[in-house]
Design a protein around this motif. Structure first.
Motif, PDB file in Angstrom:
ATOM      1  N   UNK A  67     -17.058   0.521  -1.005  1.00 58.35           N
ATOM      2  CA  UNK A  67     -17.527   1.452   0.028  1.00 58.35           C
ATOM      3  C   UNK A  67     -16.364   2.094   0.763  1.00 58.35           C
ATOM      4  N   UNK A  68     -15.271   1.366   0.892  1.00 61.78           N
ATOM      5  CA  UNK A  68     -14.120   1.892   1.632  1.00 61.78           C
ATOM      6  C   UNK A  68     -13.217   2.759   0.752  1.00 61.78           C
ATOM      7  N   UNK A  69     -13.426   2.714  -0.557  1.00 63.82           N
ATOM      8  CA  UNK A  69     -12.533   3.455  -1.455  1.00 63.82           C
ATOM      9  C   UNK A  69     -12.858   4.948  -1.432  1.00 63.82           C
TER      10      UNK A  69
ATOM     11  N   UNK B 147      -7.368   1.983  -5.042  1.00 70.45           N
ATOM     12  CA  UNK B 147      -7.602   2.962  -3.992  1.00 70.45           C
ATOM     13  C   UNK B 147      -6.310   3.287  -3.248  1.00 70.45           C
ATOM     14  N   UNK B 148      -5.531   2.240  -2.924  1.00 74.70           N
ATOM     15  CA  UNK B 148      -4.285   2.458  -2.175  1.00 74.70           C
ATOM     16  C   UNK B 148      -3.340   3.388  -2.943  1.00 74.70           C
ATOM     17  N   UNK B 149      -3.373   3.303  -4.274  1.00 71.96           N
ATOM     18  CA  UNK B 149      -2.423   4.087  -5.070  1.00 71.96           C
ATOM     19  C   UNK B 149      -3.098   5.232  -5.826  1.00 71.96           C
ATOM     20  N   UNK B 150      -4.247   5.644  -5.296  1.00 78.47           N
ATOM     21  CA  UNK B 150      -4.915   6.874  -5.779  1.00 78.47           C
ATOM     22  C   UNK B 150      -5.265   6.852  -7.257  1.00 78.47           C
ATOM     23  N   UNK B 151      -5.606   5.692  -7.764  1.00 79.23           N
ATOM     24  CA  UNK B 151      -5.993   5.606  -9.171  1.00 79.23           C
ATOM     25  C   UNK B 151      -7.512   5.659  -9.280  1.00 79.23           C
TER      26      UNK B 151
ATOM     27  N   UNK C 233       0.807  -1.219   0.000  1.00 81.49           N
ATOM     28  CA  UNK C 233       0.000   0.000   0.000  1.00 81.49           C
ATOM     29  C   UNK C 233       0.841   1.271   0.000  1.00 81.49           C
ATOM     30  N   UNK C 234       2.161   1.135   0.208  1.00 80.09           N
ATOM     31  CA  UNK C 234       3.038   2.314   0.203  1.00 80.09           C
ATOM     32  C   UNK C 234       3.767   2.429  -1.134  1.00 80.09           C
ATOM     33  N   UNK C 235       4.325   1.305  -1.596  1.00 77.50           N
ATOM     34  CA  UNK C 235       4.947   1.266  -2.929  1.00 77.50           C
ATOM     35  C   UNK C 235       4.438   0.027  -3.659  1.00 77.50           C
ATOM     36  N   UNK C 236       4.303   0.082  -4.971  1.00 70.02           N
ATOM     37  CA  UNK C 236       3.878  -1.117  -5.698  1.00 70.02           C
ATOM     38  C   UNK C 236       4.937  -2.217  -5.574  1.00 70.02           C
ATOM     39  N   UNK C 237       4.475  -3.451  -5.415  1.00 69.55           N
ATOM     40  CA  UNK C 237       5.388  -4.600  -5.349  1.00 69.55           C
ATOM     41  C   UNK C 237       4.989  -5.583  -6.447  1.00 69.55           C
TER      42      UNK C 237
ATOM     43  N   UNK D 194       1.608   2.770 -13.185  1.00 70.35           N
ATOM     44  CA  UNK D 194       1.510   2.909 -11.727  1.00 70.35           C
ATOM     45  C   UNK D 194       2.328   4.075 -11.200  1.00 70.35           C
ATOM     46  N   UNK D 195       1.841   4.685 -10.118  1.00 70.13           N
ATOM     47  CA  UNK D 195       2.685   5.680  -9.452  1.00 70.13           C
ATOM     48  C   UNK D 195       3.821   4.958  -8.736  1.00 70.13           C
ATOM     49  N   UNK D 196       4.882   5.694  -8.406  1.00 69.23           N
ATOM     50  CA  UNK D 196       6.004   5.058  -7.709  1.00 69.23           C
ATOM     51  C   UNK D 196       5.664   4.750  -6.259  1.00 69.23           C
ATOM     52  N   UNK D 197       4.725   5.499  -5.710  1.00 66.12           N
ATOM     53  CA  UNK D 197       4.326   5.252  -4.322  1.00 66.12           C
ATOM     54  C   UNK D 197       2.944   5.854  -4.100  1.00 66.12           C
ATOM     55  N   UNK D 198       2.428   5.703  -2.883  1.00 66.64           N
ATOM     56  CA  UNK D 198       1.047   6.120  -2.621  1.00 66.64           C
ATOM     57  C   UNK D 198       0.886   7.622  -2.447  1.00 66.64           C
TER      58      UNK D 198
END
Ligand code: HXC
Length: 512
Positions: free
Chosen positions: A385-387, A347-351, A155-159, A244-248
């Motif tokens: 719902x959580x997004x 959601x984690x990566x703001x897309x 959730x912080x950086x893509x893996x 993908x973004x590099x991080x969240x």
């Protein structure tokens, strides 16, 4: 100084040989690259900065004192892909079978922490016989550190994990903790192999049937992409990262080049008006996104639900779509799990997400119920719902019942709802509804068939059009299909700065 520098060069060159040319040739003969070739092929030219080249294991028993294990069987470092920083680890099968000893795993965990500190994606290329048997519990401890680091990064950086060779036992859990797994058709992944299964359950199965890429795609849903070989796997990895973004905390790369939002008349022809006729929703996606470029994720798993990445006016979006060509687009256990996980990644990566709906409902059946369609379907409701990212619901045709609510409806998630004129939003299909509401009336009718048809039409007229839902503000606008790209582009633009605050808590409890 000259001597010292010469020694350095010699040592570097020797260490980079890994397990040596004979073992490398064996690897190449199997159609695989070596660990370092994979790194070179993945990253921008000359961008790789290695750390831990001279790392050595500390085991002295079982003949290990004299056993050379260059770099302890894993190549780690920083590099760039399309000019953007990543960190990586690439297991070297030519060194003790790529087995993960203590130092090996600490190197991997260290690369992961550098990813976290620098906000850069982590790529782990797996090719290993698993825990290094000679190192006993030290190797287990090392794995533990890798798993824990996977969760810290989540959730912080893509893996991204690439499975390019064996990945057995506990080794499979690091990839399983990452966001995307790309497996080649030359690799197998399982917790217990065919021999153990034979001993314990008596079942006969080949390694390929058990843990091959196609098996994992079709059955377990563990892998997200299947690649023919290393080259294709590395290409998919680069392409995936481009979305993908590099991080969240960062935005995904902006890729300009398709500013055209003129009407696309082809879109008016794709969806058949007859709700019983299937079509391929990927044609709709291709007609709407930049250059028709769609990276489908888990294409071979639960194909009744399509997920993947695309761009609109240069910005990445996640797309979730029912696929009417398979199971009429009904949501089953696998489809619900597949979509829920993807929604949480976006959601984690703001897309921002665009959800395309053409769904007759959740798939009925004993197997579905016993396998937890209640729990799995709830994941979909929970994930949406959580997004808090911008979310758009686009109703193409059928949108019935619980599945209508679950597919990013206004009530649980959507900031903006568009419907095509073909949309039918109803608690259930007209055929099913009349059986429940008018059964007695139909039984008593003189011409039962005619009365049934009449009632179906009556029910359909009352509910099965987008105008009723628009009248209740469940749909913001009914649009001509040809104009969809323009409307999506505008909505995404005005939702760009969406903020959605939730009550503080440790974490919600998605029904796992
Ligand atoms: C130490 C290993 C090793 C391991 C392979 N090697 N796996 N060394 N520990 N886990 C060594 C071999 O001894 C051999 O060394 C070299 O790597 C190449 O292996 P081969 O067997 O010759 O290669 P191949 O025929 O291609 O077979 C590959 C393989 C097989 C299918 C991966 O090696 C294998 O089954 N390995 C064991 C897999 C396993 O059971 N792992 C689970 C470990 S326990 P030489 O010097 O002879 O060339 C575990 C639990 C972790 O992972 C739990 C974490 C929570």
């Amino acid at each position: 100084m000259d001597d010292l520098i010469a020694e350095l060069h010699t040592r570097r060159a020797e260490t980079k040989q890994g397990g040596g040319e004979t073992r490398h040739e064996k690897q190449r003969a199997q159609g695989k690259m070596t660990a370092r070739e994979r790194v070179d092929n993945l990253c921008d030219k000359d961008s790789f900065e290695e750390f831990g080249l001279f790392a050595r294991h500390r085991q002295t028993k079982f003949g290990m004192l004299t056993k050379a294990a260059p770099s302890d069987g894993v190549v780690t470092g920083a590099a760039s892909i399309d000019g953007r920083l990543i960190h990586l680890a690439s297991q070297d099968f030519s060194v003790l079978g790529g087995s993960a000893g203590e130092v090996h795993s600490l190197k991997v965990a260290d690369a992961m922490h550098r990813s976290l500190k620098t906000g850069s994606p982590f790529v782990f290329i797996n090719d290993s016989g698993g825990a290094r048997v000679q190192e006993g519990i030290d190797s287990l401890s090392g794995y533990g550190q890798v798993f824990h680091s996977n969760v810290l990064l989540s959730g912080a950086v893509p893996q991204i994990s690439l499975i390019c060779g064996p990945c057995a036992g506990g080794a499979a859990y690091s990839p399983a903790l990452t966001d995307f797994i790309i497996q080649t058709r030359k690799a197998q992944m399982f917790i217990t192999g065919p021999q153990v299964i034979k001993q314990v359950t008596g079942e006969d199965i080949t390694a390929e049937e058990l843990g091959g890429a196609d098996s994992h795609m079709a059955h377990s849903g563990v892998v997200h992409f299947v690649a023919e070989d290393d080259e294709e796997a590395l290409h998919i990895c680069r392409r995936l990262l481009s979305f993908l973004p590099s991080n969240n905390l960062e935005a995904a790369p902006f890729v300009p080049g398709d500013e055209n939002v003129d009407p696309n008349p082809e879109l008016n022809k794709i969806v058949p008006v007859d709700p019983k006729v299937g079509y391929d929703v990927r044609q709709v996606i291709a007609g709407v996104v930049d250059r028709g470029d769609f990276l489908e994720v888990q294409a071979g798993h639960a194909p009744n639900m399509v997920i993947g990445f695309a761009r609109i006016l240069g910005n990445t979006i996640g797309i979730i779509a029912n696929q009417p060509a398979v199971l009429a687009g009904a949501i089953n256990n696998q489809a619900a799990n597949k979509a829920a996980r993807f929604i949480r990644f976006c959601n984690a990566f703001n897309l921002p997400m665009v959800t395309m709906v053409d769904v007759p409902g959740y798939l009925p059946g004993v197997e579905q119920e016993y396998n937890g369609i209640i729990r799995n379907g709830a994941k979909l409701l929970f994930a949406y719902s959580a997004a808090t990212v911008p979310m758009i619901q686009l109703i193409l045709r059928k949108s019935y019942g619980g599945a209508h609510v679950a597919m990013c409806s206004r009530d649980i998630a959507a900031d903006c709802v568009f419907a095509w004129p073909t949309a039918e939003i109803a608690v259930m299909g007209a055929e099913g509804a009349v059986e429940i509401v008018f059964r007695k009336e139909m039984q008593e009718a003189e011409d039962k068939v005619a009365r049934r048809a009449e009632l179906i039409q009556e029910y359909r007229d009352a509910f099965a059009s987008p105008y009723v839902a628009a009248g209740r503000r469940l749909v913001d606008d009914i649009i001509e299909p040809a104009d969809t790209r323009k409307h999506l582009a505008r909505a995404l633009e005005y939702l760009k700065n969406k903020r959605d605050q939730r009550p503080p808590k440790k974490h919600g409890l998605i029904p796992l």
